[in-house]
Design a protein around this motif. Structure first.
Motif, mmCIF file in Angstrom:
data_model
loop_
_atom_site.group_PDB
_atom_site.id
_atom_site.type_symbol
_atom_site.label_atom_id
_atom_site.label_comp_id
_atom_site.label_asym_id
_atom_site.label_seq_id
_atom_site.Cartn_x
_atom_site.Cartn_y
_atom_site.Cartn_z
ATOM 1 N N TYR A 242 97.418 -67.596 -60.031
ATOM 2 C CA TYR A 242 96.574 -67.518 -58.840
ATOM 3 C C TYR A 242 96.776 -68.685 -57.897
ATOM 4 N N ILE B 190 99.760 -67.673 -55.971
ATOM 5 C CA ILE B 190 99.418 -66.700 -54.929
ATOM 6 C C ILE B 190 98.520 -67.375 -53.883
ATOM 7 N N ILE C 254 104.564 -55.210 -50.464
ATOM 8 C CA ILE C 254 104.301 -56.606 -50.104
ATOM 9 C C ILE C 254 104.970 -57.589 -51.042
ATOM 10 N N HIS C 255 105.261 -57.166 -52.299
ATOM 11 C CA HIS C 255 105.903 -58.071 -53.254
ATOM 12 C C HIS C 255 107.295 -58.502 -52.788
ATOM 13 N N ILE D 193 106.843 -61.550 -50.640
ATOM 14 C CA ILE D 193 106.245 -62.637 -51.420
ATOM 15 C C ILE D 193 107.284 -63.252 -52.353
ATOM 16 N N ILE E 24 97.701 -63.403 -47.207
ATOM 17 C CA ILE E 24 97.996 -62.189 -47.966
ATOM 18 C C ILE E 24 97.458 -62.245 -49.396
ATOM 19 N N HIS E 25 97.287 -63.489 -49.937
ATOM 20 C CA HIS E 25 96.784 -63.625 -51.297
ATOM 21 C C HIS E 25 95.382 -63.045 -51.433
ATOM 22 N N ILE F 289 95.743 -59.412 -52.244
ATOM 23 C CA ILE F 289 96.454 -59.219 -53.512
ATOM 24 C C ILE F 289 95.535 -59.550 -54.683
ATOM 25 N N ARG G 75 93.673 -56.619 -56.143
ATOM 26 C CA ARG G 75 94.420 -55.433 -56.527
ATOM 27 C C ARG G 75 93.745 -54.584 -57.597
ATOM 28 N N VAL H 104 99.459 -52.752 -45.779
ATOM 29 C CA VAL H 104 99.566 -53.572 -46.985
ATOM 30 C C VAL H 104 98.774 -52.935 -48.118
ATOM 31 N N LEU I 36 99.833 -51.045 -51.884
ATOM 32 C CA LEU I 36 99.354 -51.566 -53.182
ATOM 33 C C LEU I 36 98.762 -50.483 -54.068
ATOM 34 N N ILE J 43 103.567 -58.332 -59.764
ATOM 35 C CA ILE J 43 103.768 -58.323 -58.307
ATOM 36 C C ILE J 43 104.625 -57.119 -57.927
#
Lengths: 251, 251, 251, 251, 251, 251, 251, 251
Positions: free
Chosen positions: E32, E35, F159-160, F163, G159-160, G163, G166, G188, G192, H35
């Motif tokens: 985390y 991220i 999105i990965h 990243i 963006i984190h 994520i 998720r 985005v 996901l 991810i």
């Protein structure tokens, strides 16, 4: 300007009944009367029950009153559109028979109620928010000597509402359809009848309605072939065009 | 769907002339005929001289021929719009009386020429480039049983051209005005007459005409109150609406 | 920057009348004066009766007064556009000869009334709502030394109104046409005359006029070849361009 | 139509030199000649060196040739714009003195080269891609009897290029500035001079130029007050307006 | 998340220094944190003199004060954009060193004034009305540790004004150009220098400026290759991007 | 133009070493040299590894060849953008070392490969269809003396993908992000890094992408503060601006 | 209308249990009941926990109260959207259990809290300014019998933040994403998850966001295939569609 | 990434079954797999009958074949959209079971026909020209494991056509409505049912349809609350979203 008119003047002049300068003036008058059709039309129109119309928007109450008074002397029916209750109260003092129509924001003097129409004009709205524009159309048509039927709140998302009125629609000589948002109702009505449909987009809507643009484009692209369109929120124009359609030839 | 129609079926059924299932079917037919107004209209319409119309755009010549043949058997007048000369030559082999209208790109079968109009429809263009769209309007109106007068190339930059035609304009029951570029002609014509004006913007123009958008906006904002508008280049729609305006009530 | 100017400085320096640093400064001044044409123009302009113009919009009354006072000392004519009556009352205390033009919302100091024009500038409006913009144009042109004729409310839906003024139009050196809604009047006027027409679209209109966009597009697409366009509601710009057109060469 | 003209006819009629029907016809002619100003203008114009102009776009080579031949008999100068080399070769057989201007895609017959201008017209482009439109403007102006100076490729990203031409710009009676992309050059030129600037946006540009819209908006919003704008790519219109500006009053 | 980090945890776990669940948590934290870069960036940024920025628009004075107080404890520089004087007076009671910038409508706490830039940032405006947006850019850049030079009112219609500043422009590391109306200044500046130009369109303008659209399109279509654009009136964004450009690599 | 320069001329003149007319000329030269900066810049630029760039669009193969040959004699690196393979084969005969880049449609002569950048430029695309525009940016940056890293097909719907490249992104001096459709990638990348992001909208997309308008608006409204935007499909401009950002001060 | 229904009437009539006119009426009723589905739907819907919804915009507080009272008698859940606190206080006097939701500007009567959903609806916003629209969506969905999870302020520039959620996103049956500015978040989120995403553009933004147009276009052009879009700021519509998606078949 | 997964690796490592570097790699894989959800989703999806989709537009026939072959080995169902018959003939040689769908321009490999839907998806078009887009939607939905019903040519101008299908519409789990021109059909269908409606505007239309913009705006402004919209002509997206709506929770 006909040959007869010119020859008549020449003949008067020839006989010495009018001088050269009088003849010149008469010929010029002929010319200007001829070009000056609008004024002539204007007189003819008001004889036939066309109301005089004052666009109230951007005018002070005093201005509206002043213009109204001048017109009300020579013509039975007067319409003031896009005006205020304040203007009405001023007018009402002098013209107790003047009417105030709150929703349409219209002042009306309606003294000549002769029916001059071939048939009936039906005015339909998609939603309740479209009623002010529709009332402007309906009052315009009425004041121009037409029988008018109103069908409010018959939008396409509850399609049974308009279908239930098919008998009324089919009996009309011309139909005005007023709608905002997606502006779909004219297409549906157009498909139900075989008379002309005048579509009025309204600025009612949210977000991507862009103040009536969505409804306007929808109506212009109607898949029904009997639909013609006027400007956004232009109830007066729709009522006016519909009245002309409902007139007897020769008028 | 009238009471009489239902009672007639009930009566037949009552008298044993039709079975229960036949009665059920007849009632359902009634229902569907009723909902199926379009088809009914369609029949009525073609009896009254409404032509069947085929939009040629996006159809192959074979498809146009096939549809044409089927329609031409049961209806006197047929119109194919936005089509090709190739399609015409195919049709012409079987229907020697079919006409090809080069400018409008229309194929027409015009066997019933009854005049069904109240008066005359006048079609006006601003420029010569607007003629194809205007011809589509004029041919549509003619084929729907109207007398049509054409006034070509009377744009506002030479204002005398349209003024010289005032007598013709004033004699019309309804006027179609076709214009590209700034789309100003409908306002001028609208001011000259007291009949409805159907305005057709065309995609004719350069630069900031944006394919007819300038003309469209101009017409929607017309300062003449008797103007209604159809889609860009939609000559057919204008001819159709004008024909309905020129019809006798009850048709 | 002419050779003569440089040589004159060299000569002064040569004769010892100015020091090296003075010569350097003078040459630099020459350079900056040269590049600094705007200031030069400015001086020349005000000598020729070009008014100084203050855009009032977004300025406080104090700011307007302060700028006005500074300018009024060195130049005979001053114009404040898009301003308020409040600003006027402040200015009026110090400049009793200052004028307030309500419709155009202009404050004017008009002390040099020399006629500097080749001919006359005619300003025409389509409707009465267009008058404020037209007055801005007319006052600008007047203050820049032109004779100005005003023709108000001559829109195309009553075409006889503008035709009746043909004699006046044909006598003009340049014509400014101000119109909202469909913006059709410049095309009609353009077709009536053989002088340049400066078209000013106004934001007057309803619905799909989109705050002057319809009029703007209409004017840009004018079918008359002698029409050029300025920004929406830009009466000042139209008056300015027209004044330059009406100037004698050499000015 | 003057009083004198009418009285003269009356007098002839009075003296029996013309019959009643002749007088009627003469008066009508007066009227129609009067309304028919365009034709009159047209004659006057061509006497003064205004070329006849044929818009070639959308016309076949045969049509262009036919129209050209008819016009070339009665008027010295003819211009065909937006045409093809093929049309030129046809015309060239009959009119060896006809010129082909490849960049502007113009055919020109230029037999009367009288200078009718007050001063000089300068045509400026921002880039080399703007030259075809600029040439259309320049050739139009030349053929209408003006001396024309061309300054190509003087866009604002290399500001010294236009500044270097200041002397030429300041000597002009009117300047045409042709620019695509951001359309910034008219503002710069407008700031350098005190004569009218006619700005022509071109459709030259990429992506968000939206076929000249960016340049058009840029020019309409010019911070220079002496700029007026014509339609996108409308070199002919710019040349025409500039020529009228450069004409002597009374022309 | 590096191999080393993981292996270190495995090693701790191996040696029994952490339990299985502790190791699991540590690995998850690693994930985390990884991220969660933004927060890390955030800390790093403020260490480097990036101010914390509060967008004041749509926030009450109380909210602004509350957020400000929290931030001002841990970071030296704070910026509140698009805020009110009322919010400032509240903040000022607690933070007497806070500054109010009237034109930009910015509250600033500017305690760390370290110069972190490679060179100088120059901010230029076309007109005086563009100054509020330009001040937002300039204050943002200053507060982020840059030396800033301001050049106000150097629009293209008086081209000498910007040319006179060439020396200053050429000495800059990056230039911000703020302009409304036609948005032409970035192209001119871009042509004068060989450093990046950040263009900010403003909503300043009349009529067809469409609230900054004209300037925006003009800047996007700039004929100078070294121009990049931010949103209309986005002075903060321009100041931010320019600051990053003026940073040393590795920051 | 410095005081020293002027004084030096005065001094020469004073000492009689130059005549009055020579001094005048020298002073004027000073002035014009000063204005003539662009050409000077140009030379300096090419000395520093700026390539000469030829926009191929709208030029014939012969024209491209001719211009290329002239340039290639005096400058090591040449770039032809938006050109054809045909033009390349012509050039390749004379310049065997010329390269053809199919995707970007670029011809390149790349003889001076000196690295002149502070750090690395990373070019990212959202999809594979954006690669041609991205290659134009990358090749421009390379040819201007930068190390370039490419990350293709890292759009936000997966999105990965972007990243996973965080380390590369964070090591960059400046990032170019190329995206069509909704144009969302620059916001995501902008949030991941603390360097400037140059966003390039592409015309890739369907329906309501309106040829890149959706992506353009998306990027202008980016919620990341470090994003600046260039024109739709303008890979060259992005590469150029990024190169300037990556240059050492004083260059 | 089934065969059985018709046959049943025929049978009753046959057996003399109903008269011919009664049978006629019954058959007609069958027809109209059939068309009258909407009212039936309406009743069924409210039985199933669909709330009655009153659009408060453009209604007076008295009107809202009157409608509310009528509805609250027959249905457990009522929603008033786009309303005022004033309207709430009126309602609250009679309905103490009514709730006021400040951010969404919603009045809610929430007496039937049965969970009717298949799974959970997650509502996500990009920024804090988007919360009012998101709350309108969330409250609509809740009131229609769904469990709702809120994730506020998870925009793509950090963006984190999204994520990190998720797990929550993947557990949802349907997701509503609310975003202004560039509107990138739905793409985005869409990437996901493998459930439908309903995207709501908001009018939040500056300059070129054009009141939500940028976000709207961004969402329509989403590169994620599982995204569908509702009107700008239409939180209610999004909550409604999402609720229908989360319903059990057969409902 | 669950706690269990991490603890399992720790445990293996603890027991010496994997080395430190193996554990490190496994943890990193966990991270990247985590991810790397898209790839995981992808596998899961194809197991569940989600087809692999290749967008054919802009790809050569060779590229389509190559990608197709690679995918067809590992997944039962493959869809190629916006492709050519030529690509099909290539694929067909290797995959005789591949299907060519002419109207939708789709190649399909449909080997797994498991029904995975809750109910039925109904696809409706307004006109026959909308069928290609509708077929793309229908084939997508079928290939994703849904039962699909097609209702073609049920536009609102013949409202009985869609009403006649009410029973079918009400039985659907989700409805896709495809319409060009005014895009009114989704509102009508939306009003007839209580399931979600996915509206697809098409670029079918003339003049002011502006390539689908009119239909798009119409659908976004639908007065039916259960309508959500996808991009113009995006049949694939509509089929995809509808399939997700028709999936069982947990899928």
């Amino acid at each position: 300007m006909t040959d007869q008119q010119i020859e008549q003047i020449l003949s008067l002049y020839q006989r010495g009944e009018i001088s050269s300068s009088e003849a010149t003036k008469k010929i010029k008058d002929l010319f200007y009367e001829d070009i000056g059709f609008a004024r002539v039309d204007h007189l003819r129109a008001s004889r036939q029950g066309f109301p005089e119309v004052i666009f109230g928007q951007g005018k002070t109450e005093e201005q509206v009153l002043a213009i109204f008074s001048r017109i009300a002397r020579r013509t039975p029916n007067v319409l003031v559109t896009r005006t205020t209750y304040g203007a009405f109260t001023e007018i009402n003092k002098q013209y107790p028979e003047a009417e105030w129509h709150e929703q349409a924001r219209i002042i009306r003097l309606f003294r000549d109620k002769t029916d001059r129409g071939i048939g009936e004009i039906v005015v339909v709205t998609a939603g309740t928010s479209d009623i002010p524009v529709a009332e402007e159309a309906a009052l315009t048509a009425e004041t121009m000597g037409n029988r008018v039927r109103r069908i409010w709140d018959a939008g396409v998302a509850g399609i049974h509402r308009i279908i239930a009125e098919r008998a009324v629609l089919n009996a009309a000589r011309v139909i005005i359809v007023v709608a905002g948002m997606e502006g779909a109702l004219p297409s549906v009505v157009g498909g139900l009848v075989s008379v002309p449909v005048i579509a009025v987009p309204t600025s009612i809507g949210y977000g991507a309605s862009f103040k009536g643009l969505a409804a306007l484009l929808g109506m212009l692209n109607s898949c029904a072939s009997n639909v013609a369109v006027v400007n956004i929120d232009n109830g007066f124009g729709a009522g006016f065009v519909a009245s002309l359609i409902n007139r007897h030839q020769g008028k």
